[in-house]
Design a protein around this motif. Structure first.
Motif, mmCIF file in Angstrom:
data_model
loop_
_atom_site.group_PDB
_atom_site.id
_atom_site.type_symbol
_atom_site.label_atom_id
_atom_site.label_comp_id
_atom_site.label_asym_id
_atom_site.label_seq_id
_atom_site.Cartn_x
_atom_site.Cartn_y
_atom_site.Cartn_z
ATOM 1 N N ALA A 102 28.357 99.316 148.791
ATOM 2 C CA ALA A 102 29.021 99.337 147.484
ATOM 3 C C ALA A 102 29.886 100.579 147.305
ATOM 4 C CB ALA A 102 27.983 99.259 146.371
ATOM 5 N N ARG A 103 29.606 101.632 148.084
ATOM 6 C CA ARG A 103 30.388 102.868 147.959
ATOM 7 C C ARG A 103 31.682 102.835 148.757
ATOM 8 N NH1 ARG A 103 25.865 106.870 149.820
ATOM 9 N NH2 ARG A 103 25.517 105.097 151.179
ATOM 10 N N ASP A 104 31.861 101.827 149.591
ATOM 11 C CA ASP A 104 33.080 101.716 150.386
ATOM 12 C C ASP A 104 34.264 101.372 149.483
ATOM 13 O OD1 ASP A 104 31.700 102.220 152.679
ATOM 14 O OD2 ASP A 104 31.460 100.113 153.240
ATOM 15 N N PRO A 105 35.480 101.731 149.892
ATOM 16 C CA PRO A 105 36.659 101.319 149.123
ATOM 17 C C PRO A 105 36.728 99.797 149.054
ATOM 18 C CG PRO A 105 37.252 102.972 150.748
ATOM 19 C CD PRO A 105 35.832 102.583 151.029
ATOM 20 N N GLN A 106 37.064 99.283 147.884
ATOM 21 C CA GLN A 106 37.100 97.833 147.666
ATOM 22 C C GLN A 106 38.542 97.390 147.424
ATOM 23 O OE1 GLN A 106 34.225 95.919 147.665
ATOM 24 N NE2 GLN A 106 33.196 97.790 148.308
ATOM 25 N N PRO A 107 38.874 96.162 147.821
ATOM 26 C CA PRO A 107 40.200 95.631 147.497
ATOM 27 C C PRO A 107 40.357 95.500 145.979
ATOM 28 C CG PRO A 107 39.138 94.300 149.182
ATOM 29 C CD PRO A 107 38.121 95.264 148.687
ATOM 30 N N LEU A 108 41.551 95.717 145.499
ATOM 31 C CA LEU A 108 41.804 95.704 144.063
ATOM 32 C C LEU A 108 41.490 94.342 143.446
ATOM 33 C CD1 LEU A 108 42.863 97.249 141.623
ATOM 34 C CD2 LEU A 108 45.142 96.418 142.188
ATOM 35 N N GLY A 109 41.820 93.274 144.148
ATOM 36 C CA GLY A 109 41.546 91.929 143.637
ATOM 37 C C GLY A 109 40.066 91.700 143.398
ATOM 38 N N ARG A 110 39.228 92.172 144.306
ATOM 39 C CA ARG A 110 37.781 92.018 144.149
ATOM 40 C C ARG A 110 37.281 92.828 142.958
ATOM 41 N NH1 ARG A 110 34.673 93.660 149.227
ATOM 42 N NH2 ARG A 110 35.938 91.996 150.058
ATOM 43 N N LEU A 111 37.806 94.030 142.788
ATOM 44 C CA LEU A 111 37.386 94.860 141.655
ATOM 45 C C LEU A 111 37.800 94.231 140.323
ATOM 46 C CD1 LEU A 111 38.234 98.404 143.023
ATOM 47 C CD2 LEU A 111 35.979 97.389 142.763
ATOM 48 N N VAL A 112 39.018 93.691 140.274
ATOM 49 C CA VAL A 112 39.497 93.076 139.037
ATOM 50 C C VAL A 112 38.690 91.822 138.718
ATOM 51 C CG1 VAL A 112 41.469 91.920 137.980
ATOM 52 C CG2 VAL A 112 41.793 94.058 139.177
ATOM 53 N N SER A 113 38.401 90.992 139.737
ATOM 54 C CA SER A 113 37.619 89.779 139.473
ATOM 55 C C SER A 113 36.203 90.123 139.031
ATOM 56 C CB SER A 113 37.597 88.869 140.696
ATOM 57 O OG SER A 113 36.970 89.516 141.774
ATOM 58 N N ARG A 114 35.619 91.199 139.565
ATOM 59 C CA ARG A 114 34.295 91.632 139.117
ATOM 60 C C ARG A 114 34.359 92.133 137.673
ATOM 61 N NH1 ARG A 114 32.072 96.227 142.440
ATOM 62 N NH2 ARG A 114 32.441 94.737 144.097
ATOM 63 N N LEU A 115 35.414 92.868 137.334
ATOM 64 C CA LEU A 115 35.589 93.346 135.966
ATOM 65 C C LEU A 115 35.756 92.180 134.996
ATOM 66 C CD1 LEU A 115 36.162 95.785 134.018
ATOM 67 C CD2 LEU A 115 38.564 95.417 134.543
ATOM 68 N N VAL A 116 36.541 91.182 135.386
ATOM 69 C CA VAL A 116 36.769 90.018 134.536
ATOM 70 C C VAL A 116 35.463 89.269 134.293
ATOM 71 C CG1 VAL A 116 37.849 87.726 134.524
ATOM 72 C CG2 VAL A 116 39.207 89.726 135.068
ATOM 73 N N SER A 117 34.671 89.069 135.334
ATOM 74 C CA SER A 117 33.413 88.336 135.150
ATOM 75 C C SER A 117 32.390 89.157 134.373
ATOM 76 C CB SER A 117 32.846 87.900 136.500
ATOM 77 O OG SER A 117 32.502 89.030 137.269
#
Length: 167
Positions: free
Chosen positions: A50-65
């Motif tokens: 979870a501490r690794d850099p994440q793709p922006l799309g994955r972060l945004v979809s997690r934020l949306v959900s």
């Protein structure tokens, strides 16, 4: 009082507070870390973490959900991808106006196109469901072009409109 004096006063206050607790000045408090050496760095290692850099799309979809915005984002995708969802020829003559409670309101450029869209409504709903997901758009309400309104301003008197004043 200068910034240097303020910093010195804050340092002295912190030392006095540490002395009250019984900790000798200049010594850091040790944090208990569940049996691991506190000086050892905890790198994430070769596997996914979870501490690794994440793709922006994955972060945004997690934020949306997490925020519960799935329904409104799906509705916005209908408006943003309208031409791709229904095809260029239909999008040229019809525009989405509103999406509320699963009902998409579409305004056609002419009454002929409004009739054509009513005939294609089942196919359009299937295309939209395939593009953005089932349940986003359940019904379509097709409107023809809007006639010009003679109603101007916040107040209105009932009557025949502008012809009323001609005699």
């Amino acid at each position: 009082m200068t910034g240097r004096d303020l910093a010195h006063a804050a340092l002295e206050a912190a030392k006095a507070k540490a002395k009250e607790r019984g900790a000798p000045p200049g010594q850091r408090r040790r944090v208990v870390t569940g049996g691991q050496n506190p000086r050892r760095r905890r790198w994430s290692g070769p596997g996914a973490d979870a501490r690794d850099p994440q793709p922006l799309g994955r972060l945004v979809s997690r934020l949306v959900s997490d925020r519960g915005w799935n329904e409104s984002v799906s509705g916005a995708r209908v408006f943003a991808q309208w031409a791709r969802l229904v095809g260029e020829d239909v999008a040229e003559h019809a525009q989405p106006v509103a999406l509320k409670d699963g009902e998409l309101t579409v305004r056609a450029s002419s009454t002929a196109w409004a009739t054509q869209l009513r005939l294609l409504q089942g196919k359009l709903l299937a295309k939209i469901a395939a593009g953005v997901g089932n349940g986003v758009v359940k019904r379509m309400r097709i409107q023809g072009p809007m006639a010009p309104s003679w109603r101007k301003g916040p107040r209105h008197v009932p009557g025949r409109g502008p012809r009323d004043t001609y005699g």
